[in-house]
Design a protein around this motif. Structure first.
Motif, short mmCIF file in Angstrom:
data_model
loop_
_atom_site.label_atom_id
_atom_site.label_comp_id
_atom_site.label_asym_id
_atom_site.label_seq_id
_atom_site.Cartn_x
_atom_site.Cartn_y
_atom_site.Cartn_z
N ARG A 188 12.57 5.43 -10.65
CA ARG A 188 12.08 6.61 -11.35
C ARG A 188 10.83 7.17 -10.70
N LEU A 189 9.92 6.30 -10.30
CA LEU A 189 8.68 6.75 -9.65
C LEU A 189 8.98 7.39 -8.30
N ALA A 190 9.95 6.84 -7.56
CA ALA A 190 10.31 7.41 -6.26
C ALA A 190 10.84 8.83 -6.42
N ALA A 191 11.66 9.03 -7.42
CA ALA A 191 12.22 10.36 -7.65
C ALA A 191 11.13 11.35 -8.09
N ALA A 192 10.21 10.89 -8.92
CA ALA A 192 9.18 11.78 -9.46
C ALA A 192 8.06 12.06 -8.46
N GLN A 193 7.73 11.08 -7.62
CA GLN A 193 6.55 11.19 -6.74
C GLN A 193 6.91 11.21 -5.26
N GLU A 194 8.19 11.36 -4.94
CA GLU A 194 8.65 11.35 -3.54
C GLU A 194 8.24 10.05 -2.85
N GLY A 195 8.70 8.96 -3.40
CA GLY A 195 8.34 7.66 -2.86
C GLY A 195 9.32 7.17 -1.83
N ARG A 196 8.79 6.43 -0.85
CA ARG A 196 9.63 5.86 0.20
C ARG A 196 9.17 4.43 0.49
N LEU A 197 10.13 3.57 0.76
CA LEU A 197 9.84 2.18 1.05
C LEU A 197 9.46 1.98 2.51
N SER A 198 8.65 0.97 2.77
CA SER A 198 8.30 0.63 4.14
C SER A 198 8.03 -0.87 4.23
N GLY A 199 8.15 -1.41 5.43
CA GLY A 199 7.82 -2.82 5.64
C GLY A 199 8.88 -3.77 5.12
N GLU A 200 8.63 -5.05 5.37
CA GLU A 200 9.55 -6.11 4.96
C GLU A 200 9.18 -6.63 3.58
N SER A 201 10.12 -7.35 2.98
CA SER A 201 9.85 -8.01 1.71
C SER A 201 8.86 -9.16 1.91
N VAL A 202 7.94 -9.29 0.97
CA VAL A 202 6.95 -10.36 1.01
C VAL A 202 7.03 -11.14 -0.30
N PRO A 203 7.19 -12.47 -0.25
CA PRO A 203 7.18 -13.25 -1.49
C PRO A 203 5.83 -13.09 -2.20
N GLN A 211 7.52 -16.67 -7.59
CA GLN A 211 7.41 -15.64 -6.56
C GLN A 211 8.69 -14.82 -6.50
N ARG A 212 8.53 -13.51 -6.26
CA ARG A 212 9.66 -12.60 -6.11
C ARG A 212 9.44 -11.71 -4.89
N PRO A 213 10.54 -11.25 -4.26
CA PRO A 213 10.38 -10.37 -3.09
C PRO A 213 9.80 -9.02 -3.49
N VAL A 214 8.81 -8.57 -2.71
CA VAL A 214 8.13 -7.30 -2.97
C VAL A 214 8.03 -6.50 -1.68
N ARG A 215 8.36 -5.22 -1.75
CA ARG A 215 8.16 -4.30 -0.63
C ARG A 215 7.14 -3.24 -1.02
N THR A 216 6.66 -2.52 -0.04
CA THR A 216 5.67 -1.46 -0.27
C THR A 216 6.35 -0.11 -0.43
N MET A 217 5.90 0.67 -1.41
CA MET A 217 6.35 2.05 -1.57
C MET A 217 5.13 2.96 -1.51
N ASN A 218 5.25 4.01 -0.71
CA ASN A 218 4.20 5.02 -0.58
C ASN A 218 4.68 6.34 -1.17
N PHE A 219 3.78 7.04 -1.85
CA PHE A 219 4.13 8.30 -2.50
C PHE A 219 3.63 9.49 -1.67
N ALA A 220 4.47 10.50 -1.52
CA ALA A 220 4.01 11.76 -0.93
C ALA A 220 3.08 12.48 -1.91
N ARG A 221 3.36 12.33 -3.20
CA ARG A 221 2.50 12.89 -4.24
C ARG A 221 2.03 11.75 -5.13
#
Length: 302
Positions: A188-203, A211-221
């Motif tokens: 939902r946040l990606a759709a609302a804020q133009e989010g895109r994933l980057s990088g590998e999963s990190v425990p 621990q759970r796998p986590v990736r980074t998301m950056n927002f254009a807005r």
């Protein structure tokens, strides 16, 4: 990482009288003395804690707690941290009262004898002082809700924001370094804020040492939450949904049409979407106030 502890201030007490405190101030390391069935111990006050005090198995044993038929299972992705429960006599400095207490093989946090959240403290207002106030701060008042459903109170207190025209629960987690979203919330946040994933999963440790796998998301807005402007966060890619519908790449090249939410509404419940603000955001804040009578959470940040 932001830490927090307890100092108590009484309000409205006449000379020579005693009265329940109207506000609890939490500052420092947040560890408070308590008794459980008369046994002394210490709990850490955590703004993101569940709505049931969770103690170590050792402290539960010292307090003579015996698990009954009613148990709790806290889900962290596909993993359940099961907690035996019993109603016990708890005193956090305002006199003895009865509360359901949980304990299990996994500790919610490996500190003191357990954890307690603002929902289980007797004061109507709980003020977390994270740091000294700074010039230019602003305060936002957000609706305060529980976890939802018949047993929503067992899952703690949340703020509520609107994302994509639907409400989303926000918890405050100053004891973990990173702001995180479940997969459904991230869609939902990606759709609302133009989010895109980057990088590998990190425990990444969530709670209960899991621990759970986590990736980074950056927002254009950036996501604007009162005085906070959130441009990046971690995504729990397989928890509470599936984040494969979020586009890859840097946000400056994002095309809103490429951010495709592939999950169908009937396949998941948006009420399960969660955003947890970690120390990376809360270090900009001086206070979090849980005002239970007003059903508000007030966040003051620069």
């Amino acid at each position: 990482m932001i830490k927090a502890a307890l100092a108590i201030a009484a309000m409205g007490v006449l000379a020579g009288e005693t009265a329940p405190l109207a506000e609890r101030i939490v500052a420092g390391d947040a560890i408070i003395p308590v008794t459980l069935n008369g046994q002394p111990g210490h709990l850490r006050v955590d703004p993101g804690a569940p709505g049931v005090p969770l103690v170590s198995a050792d402290y539960a044993g010292r307090a003579g707690l015996k698990g009954g038929m009613f148990s709790l299972g806290y889900g962290v992705g596909p993993i359940r941290a099961m907690q035996s429960t019993a109603v016990a006599k708890l005193d956090v400095g305002q006199g003895v009262f009865k509360r359901r207490i949980g304990w299990g093989k996994l500790d919610y946090a490996p500190i003191a004898d357990g954890t307690i959240g603002p929902a289980d403290l007797p004061e109507p207002v709980v003020r977390f002082v994270l740091r000294a106030a700074a010039a230019g701060e602003r305060t936002v008042a957000l609706p305060m809700i529980d976890g939802g459903g018949m047993f929503g109170g067992f899952f703690g207190l949340y703020a509520q924001i609107m994302v994509g025209g639907q409400p989303m629960r926000v918890r405050f987690d100053p004891y973990h370094p990173r702001t995180l979203a479940t997969a459904g919330a991230a869609l939902r946040l990606a759709a609302a804020q133009e989010g895109r994933l980057s990088g590998e999963s990190v425990p990444t440790e969530i709670v209960f040492g899991i621990q759970r796998p986590v990736r980074t998301m950056n927002f254009a807005r950036p996501l604007e939450l009162g005085p906070l402007s959130i441009a990046t966060l971690g995504v729990r890619t397989n928890d509470g949904g599936n984040a494969t519908g979020i586009a890859e790449g840097p946000p400056e090249k994002a095309d809103p049409d490429e951010v495709v939410v592939v999950a169908r509404g009937k396949e998941r419940d948006p009420n399960h979407d969660r955003l947890s603000l970690g120390a990376d955001q809360l270090e900009r804040c001086s206070q979090i106030v849980f005002d239970k009578p007003a059903k508000q959470i007030r966040l003051t940040c620069r």
